[in-house]
Scaffold this motif. Structure first.
Motif, PDB file in Angstrom:
ATOM      1  N   GLY A 145       0.810  -1.215   0.000  1.00  0.00           N
ATOM      2  CA  GLY A 145       0.000   0.000   0.000  1.00  0.00           C
ATOM      3  C   GLY A 145       0.842   1.263   0.000  1.00  0.00           C
ATOM      4  N   ARG A 146       1.878   1.263   0.810  1.00  0.00           N
ATOM      5  CA  ARG A 146       2.751   2.442   0.878  1.00  0.00           C
ATOM      6  C   ARG A 146       3.431   2.716  -0.459  1.00  0.00           C
ATOM      7  NH1 ARG A 146       8.099   1.892   4.308  1.00  0.00           N
ATOM      8  NH2 ARG A 146       8.710   0.915   2.337  1.00  0.00           N
ATOM      9  N   GLU A 147       3.993   1.666  -1.068  1.00  0.00           N
ATOM     10  CA  GLU A 147       4.701   1.877  -2.335  1.00  0.00           C
ATOM     11  C   GLU A 147       3.734   2.254  -3.456  1.00  0.00           C
ATOM     12  OE1 GLU A 147       8.062   2.113  -2.498  1.00  0.00           O
ATOM     13  OE2 GLU A 147       7.704   1.932  -0.345  1.00  0.00           O
ATOM     14  N   ALA A 148       2.539   1.661  -3.443  1.00  0.00           N
ATOM     15  CA  ALA A 148       1.546   2.046  -4.451  1.00  0.00           C
ATOM     16  C   ALA A 148       1.205   3.523  -4.328  1.00  0.00           C
ATOM     17  CB  ALA A 148       0.288   1.191  -4.296  1.00  0.00           C
ATOM     18  N   ALA A 149       1.005   3.993  -3.102  1.00  0.00           N
ATOM     19  CA  ALA A 149       0.667   5.404  -2.891  1.00  0.00           C
ATOM     20  C   ALA A 149       1.830   6.308  -3.296  1.00  0.00           C
ATOM     21  CB  ALA A 149       0.288   5.640  -1.435  1.00  0.00           C
ATOM     22  N   ARG A 150       3.032   5.904  -2.963  1.00  0.00           N
ATOM     23  CA  ARG A 150       4.201   6.723  -3.304  1.00  0.00           C
ATOM     24  C   ARG A 150       4.331   6.912  -4.817  1.00  0.00           C
ATOM     25  NH1 ARG A 150       9.066   4.241   0.573  1.00  0.00           N
ATOM     26  NH2 ARG A 150       8.621   5.534   2.406  1.00  0.00           N
ATOM     27  N   ILE A 151       4.038   5.877  -5.575  1.00  0.00           N
ATOM     28  CA  ILE A 151       4.270   5.903  -7.015  1.00  0.00           C
ATOM     29  C   ILE A 151       3.049   6.379  -7.798  1.00  0.00           C
ATOM     30  CG2 ILE A 151       4.660   4.397  -9.020  1.00  0.00           C
ATOM     31  CD1 ILE A 151       6.546   2.770  -7.169  1.00  0.00           C
ATOM     32  N   MET A 152       1.856   5.954  -7.369  1.00  0.00           N
ATOM     33  CA  MET A 152       0.667   6.181  -8.190  1.00  0.00           C
ATOM     34  C   MET A 152      -0.033   7.517  -7.908  1.00  0.00           C
ATOM     35  SD  MET A 152      -0.838   2.298  -7.910  1.00  0.00           S
ATOM     36  CE  MET A 152      -2.271   2.526  -8.976  1.00  0.00           C
ATOM     37  N   VAL A 153       0.005   7.975  -6.666  1.00  0.00           N
ATOM     38  CA  VAL A 153      -0.809   9.132  -6.280  1.00  0.00           C
ATOM     39  C   VAL A 153      -0.201  10.430  -6.788  1.00  0.00           C
ATOM     40  CG1 VAL A 153      -1.646  10.483  -4.321  1.00  0.00           C
ATOM     41  CG2 VAL A 153      -1.792   7.993  -4.267  1.00  0.00           C
ATOM     42  N   ARG A 154      -1.064  11.236  -7.410  1.00  0.00           N
ATOM     43  CA  ARG A 154      -0.703  12.592  -7.788  1.00  0.00           C
ATOM     44  C   ARG A 154      -1.462  13.541  -6.860  1.00  0.00           C
ATOM     45  NH1 ARG A 154      -2.308  11.214 -13.678  1.00  0.00           N
ATOM     46  NH2 ARG A 154      -4.037  12.574 -13.129  1.00  0.00           N
ATOM     47  N   ASP A 155      -1.067  14.770  -6.828  1.00  0.00           N
ATOM     48  CA  ASP A 155      -1.706  15.727  -5.924  1.00  0.00           C
ATOM     49  C   ASP A 155      -2.761  16.585  -6.597  1.00  0.00           C
ATOM     50  OD1 ASP A 155      -0.317  14.981  -3.597  1.00  0.00           O
ATOM     51  OD2 ASP A 155       1.435  16.137  -4.231  1.00  0.00           O
ATOM     52  N   ASP A 156      -3.119  16.273  -7.845  1.00  0.00           N
ATOM     53  CA  ASP A 156      -4.119  17.087  -8.541  1.00  0.00           C
ATOM     54  C   ASP A 156      -5.522  16.497  -8.444  1.00  0.00           C
ATOM     55  OD1 ASP A 156      -3.885  14.894 -10.176  1.00  0.00           O
ATOM     56  OD2 ASP A 156      -3.127  15.991 -11.918  1.00  0.00           O
ATOM     57  N   GLY A 157      -5.663  15.352  -7.740  1.00  0.00           N
ATOM     58  CA  GLY A 157      -6.984  14.763  -7.550  1.00  0.00           C
ATOM     59  C   GLY A 157      -7.515  13.992  -8.738  1.00  0.00           C
ATOM     60  N   GLN A 158      -6.724  13.872  -9.799  1.00  0.00           N
ATOM     61  CA  GLN A 158      -7.167  13.137 -10.980  1.00  0.00           C
ATOM     62  C   GLN A 158      -7.047  11.632 -10.735  1.00  0.00           C
ATOM     63  OE1 GLN A 158      -8.541  14.574 -13.839  1.00  0.00           O
ATOM     64  NE2 GLN A 158      -8.533  16.299 -12.412  1.00  0.00           N
ATOM     65  N   PRO A 159      -7.914  10.827 -11.359  1.00  0.00           N
ATOM     66  CA  PRO A 159      -7.825   9.380 -11.181  1.00  0.00           C
ATOM     67  C   PRO A 159      -6.430   8.852 -11.503  1.00  0.00           C
ATOM     68  CG  PRO A 159      -9.848   9.955 -12.318  1.00  0.00           C
ATOM     69  CD  PRO A 159      -9.037  11.220 -12.236  1.00  0.00           C
ATOM     70  N   CYS A 160      -5.891   8.035 -10.612  1.00  0.00           N
ATOM     71  CA  CYS A 160      -4.521   7.560 -10.811  1.00  0.00           C
ATOM     72  C   CYS A 160      -4.405   6.053 -10.633  1.00  0.00           C
ATOM     73  CB  CYS A 160      -3.571   8.277  -9.868  1.00  0.00           C
ATOM     74  SG  CYS A 160      -4.015   8.208  -8.121  1.00  0.00           S
ATOM     75  N   GLY A 161      -5.533   5.362 -10.568  1.00  0.00           N
ATOM     76  CA  GLY A 161      -5.461   3.907 -10.519  1.00  0.00           C
ATOM     77  C   GLY A 161      -6.238   3.305  -9.364  1.00  0.00           C
ATOM     78  N   THR A 162      -6.060   1.997  -9.205  1.00  0.00           N
ATOM     79  CA  THR A 162      -6.805   1.218  -8.223  1.00  0.00           C
ATOM     80  C   THR A 162      -5.861   0.332  -7.434  1.00  0.00           C
ATOM     81  OG1 THR A 162      -8.789   1.185  -9.611  1.00  0.00           O
ATOM     82  CG2 THR A 162      -8.621  -0.527  -7.924  1.00  0.00           C
ATOM     83  N   LEU A 163      -6.096   0.263  -6.125  1.00  0.00           N
ATOM     84  CA  LEU A 163      -5.352  -0.604  -5.221  1.00  0.00           C
ATOM     85  C   LEU A 163      -6.354  -1.487  -4.493  1.00  0.00           C
ATOM     86  CD1 LEU A 163      -2.899  -1.514  -3.460  1.00  0.00           C
ATOM     87  CD2 LEU A 163      -3.319   0.523  -2.059  1.00  0.00           C
ATOM     88  N   LEU A 164      -6.225  -2.813  -4.640  1.00  0.00           N
ATOM     89  CA  LEU A 164      -7.140  -3.751  -4.006  1.00  0.00           C
ATOM     90  C   LEU A 164      -6.405  -4.652  -3.020  1.00  0.00           C
ATOM     91  CD1 LEU A 164      -9.297  -5.013  -7.032  1.00  0.00           C
ATOM     92  CD2 LEU A 164      -9.769  -3.113  -5.488  1.00  0.00           C
TER      93      LEU A 164
END
Length: 206
Positions: A145-164
């Protein structure tokens, strides 16, 4: 599968084994959608077979990464784990996936249940078994979860993927003799809830 910028779309599935197992079935379904799927698990041969199945029968591609931080389980019992190596292997898996394209989909499925090796009476349960169940269910979920957030999340609020995260009845209702599994899976449930509230507004669906 390609995004609007003609970049290969990548998925990572942690906890992949045989094609007919849950992780293999998830990876196969993602392959059907045309993703390049990175398969992460403990058994190289099983993953290679799943990779071949994906590439022969779907439009997807697959890459195999064998994890060594969780040893083979002798007679379905607890295996030796190495939390420091697990962290390194999770980070390296995300780094490898980034070289293949844009990471859009991550699934954390690794986390087996098993009867306590010393019997069903909790009074005989060792702290080592409790820690083992925590490592292979919660710790790896936190790291993924941490690595997914570090890599996938942008700060503009646009869709950036799914983590299950795959769950279990034990995450909502503990019962003997699976207290060790229940505490770890409950942790994964609350990890997912916490991440959803933190990163959902930033575009990551958890």
């Amino acid at each position: 599968s390609f995004n609007a910028y003609n970049t290969i779309i990548v998925a990572i599935v942690f906890g992949v084994g045989a094609r007919d197992g849950l992780g293999g079935a998830i990876a196969y379904r993602i392959g059907q959608a045309g993703y390049h799927v990175v398969l992460c698990g403990r058994t190289q041969k099983k993953m290679e077979d799943t990779k071949a199945n994906i590439e022969s029968n779907t439009n997807g591609k697959a890459t195999v990464i064998a994890f060594h931080s969780i040893g083979a389980s002798p007679d379905l019992g607890p295996a030796a784990t190495n939390g420091n190596l697990m962290e390194t292997e999770v980070i390296d898996a995300f780094a490898k996936a980034q070289t293949l394209g844009t990471i859009d989909f991550v699934v954390q499925n690794l986390g087996p249940n098993m009867p306590p090796p010393d019997g069903p009476d909790m009074r005989k349960m060792s702290s080592g078994f409790m820690k083992y169940m925590w490592d292979i269910n919660f710790l790896i979920s936190f790291l993924v979860g941490r690595e997914a957030a570090r890599i996938m999340v942008r700060d503009d609020g646009q869709p950036c993927g799914t983590l299950l995260f795959t769950g279990a009845t034990g995450s909502m209702r503990g019962s003997p003799p699976f207290v060790a599994y229940a505490q770890a899976k409950a942790g994964v449930r609350f990890l997912a809830q916490s991440m959803g509230r933190e990163f959902g507004p930033k575009g990551l669906h958890v």
